[in-house]
Design an enzyme around this catalytic site. Sequence first.
Site, mmCIF file in Angstrom:
data_model
loop_
_atom_site.group_PDB
_atom_site.id
_atom_site.type_symbol
_atom_site.label_atom_id
_atom_site.label_comp_id
_atom_site.label_asym_id
_atom_site.label_seq_id
_atom_site.Cartn_x
_atom_site.Cartn_y
_atom_site.Cartn_z
ATOM 1 N N GLU B 67 -13.954 -22.431 -12.872
ATOM 2 C CA GLU B 67 -13.115 -23.063 -11.846
ATOM 3 C C GLU B 67 -12.214 -24.139 -12.436
ATOM 4 O O GLU B 67 -11.045 -24.255 -12.084
ATOM 5 C CB GLU B 67 -13.983 -23.672 -10.741
ATOM 6 C CG GLU B 67 -14.601 -22.655 -9.784
ATOM 7 C CD GLU B 67 -15.813 -21.928 -10.357
ATOM 8 O OE1 GLU B 67 -16.295 -22.322 -11.444
ATOM 9 O OE2 GLU B 67 -16.291 -20.970 -9.722
ATOM 10 N N HIS B 136 -23.031 -22.812 0.215
ATOM 11 C CA HIS B 136 -21.842 -22.017 0.534
ATOM 12 C C HIS B 136 -21.250 -22.350 1.894
ATOM 13 O O HIS B 136 -20.448 -21.584 2.412
ATOM 14 C CB HIS B 136 -22.183 -20.515 0.554
ATOM 15 C CG HIS B 136 -22.397 -19.912 -0.795
ATOM 16 N ND1 HIS B 136 -23.456 -20.234 -1.586
ATOM 17 C CD2 HIS B 136 -21.673 -18.998 -1.490
ATOM 18 C CE1 HIS B 136 -23.397 -19.535 -2.712
ATOM 19 N NE2 HIS B 136 -22.318 -18.784 -2.676
#
Lengths: 361, 331
Positions: B67, B136
């Site tokens: 990322e 999440h």
Amino acid sequence: MSAARATRTRKDPAPPKSGKETTTTRRSASTEAPARQPDTGHRTDLLESMLRIRHFEERCVELYSAAKIRGFVHLYIGEEAVAVGVNEALTPEDAVVSTYREHGHALARGITADAVMAEMYGRTTGCSGGRGGSMHLFDASRRFYGGNAIVAGGLPLAAGLALADRMRERTNVTCCFFGDGAFAEGEFHETANLAALWKLPVLLVCENNRYAMGTALERHEAQTDLAMRAASYGMVAWAVDGMDVEVVEQAARRAVEGIRAGTGPHFLELRTYRFRAHSMYDPDRYRDRTEIERWKSRDPISLLTDRMRDNGELGDKDVATIEQRITAEIDRAVEAAEQAPEEPVEHLLHHVTSSSAEAVS
Amino acid sequence: MGVDGSHEAKTTYREAMREALRQALRSDERVFLMGEDVGRYGGCFGVSLGLLEEFGPERVRDTPLSESAFVGAGIGAALAGMRPVVEIMTVNFSLLALDQILNNAATLLHMSGGQLPVPLVIRMTTGAGRQLAAQHSHSLEGWYAHIPGIRVLAPATLEDARHMLAPALADPDPVLIFEHGSLYNVSGELLEPTAPVDLEHAAIRRPGTDISLITYGGSLPKALAAADELAAEGISAEVIDLRTLRPLDAEAITASVARTHRAVVIDEAWRTGSLAAEVSARIAEESFYELDAPVERVCSAEVPMPYARRLEEAALPQPADIVAAAHRAVN
Ligand SMILES: Cc1ncc(C[n+]2csc(CCOP(=O)(O)OP(=O)(O)O)c2C)c(N)n1
Ligand SMILES: [Mg+2]
């Protein structure tokens, strides 16, 4: 197997001579004359460039003690051969991403002593308009993308600059400087993988000065052969004597040639040493004086002047002339910075977004 | 629905987003999409499905699980003249790129004294409601809205999903787009906008006179449902969709409270230090004397999002909670 051989990849024809040098104590290899014999004029330019950085920073120390400049200031003294040698391999179209220890990179890139000094003073005439300071020198016109004070934080950026150049079919190289300390950061490894995977035109320049602040290389890396680790990502990687500017230049030129030829990222581990403390705040309690003295005996500036003197390329007079010129240049830079305007406080919120930047004019 | 229906097509939020990406890729060759599984896989929520086939692997670029590196690469590419759209799978994963977003994207313009704008768009999914548990499901867009130098968008409608991307790409500075995971399957008629979609203003999604329900993103449908319930009781609720979380459209908030004199702020993030806290503070600062009742907040319970359905539902703001808060404010 020697470390240098281990760091060679399939694509790598042969490391430059000094690449064989794997330990700092083996001096013979590093003082070896480089294969290419550049002319006296070129060596004089290299010398002048290193001297400019050295004198500029020595002046910074004085100015810091006089409280004229503040903040974190990280000196490059001892490492000048790296910035100067690598810069020789770059063209103005290439991009440079740097760290907080970047006075040398900026000056070698051609940012004037005036603009850097004014930045240290926090003045509007500084190369970042006084918003950056010592750790955040920028010059978009020279494709100098900063002064990044997050260890390894510039690496992903460099990959992106290179990606854009590749996508737009430009043959530019992006050169990214970072320290040995960056090897422990995820961002280094993420970027090394990405750059190798996408064969990006990046030159990764690791300035291995053997310390990350007070933590010695052996105390922060399980495997201290950094070039070998970089090679494990599938890129060409060489360990190079970072104290010999001509050796640095030669290695950087070969790496940049390889990158422009489309063989993907290249990695240089430049073995060097900072003669001063990590920053102006650092009492330097973690290093042995004899170690510092040993490295100082391979001062990159003395190394080159001695070689040139031995070759009869340089007289005492010549060095004095260069130093006078540089001193005058720095005097002027300091004077100009002293006189330069400070930004009005009403401008505080400028440059937060592009629309607030427009409010400047 | 339009009178003749001729300019309408049934579409989902996901398809609207995809169409926005397709149009951006078609109209500007500097635009490219990059992220984990955006290509072959079609995007982890299927947003970019089919774009690889249309635009090829250079412009719909699968990245490794890095990322920080690919967000930073987006920043670098933006600096060098491209217009990257970077997709991060979820806001929780964006934390691995927070260094690049905050320390580079948001600060380069300033640190360089105005030399280096970063025209980058970063899209990511946010929010809970699908039993994806505590790594999440969080709503961290409020953290990003804390940062000067970036624009933060939360498209909550099909129109915004379809039309916010183009102005985001035209913005010279970094723009973060938060797509609430529960919205992707929302389906309806996608109407052509009557005016250009701007990134400056909140929208009144339902006018009303008795109370302002101020919200954004995945909580908008819940606020609208609550407004329906309240209407049945004779309470006229105005629903404000913030749309842009930074910079906040403070005037729209003030104007609404001036009409209704009561406010409930609905935000799926945790209450403490939330965007709801910011909105409440603005109301206290700007509209104190307009208020007939204390500001109410409906936020998520202060707990990492649990997996079990009952617990997740209990943790999240629900229409009934909004109705209850409105009752407290009105009575
Ligand atoms: C991510 C991050 N962690 C910690 C620091 C604090 N810090 C500044 S310089 C430095 C040492 C870095 O060492 P190295 O990469 O070898 O570069 P050098 O200073 O030796 O040139 C540290 C720990 C930082 N700036 N960024
Ligand atoms: Mg170091």
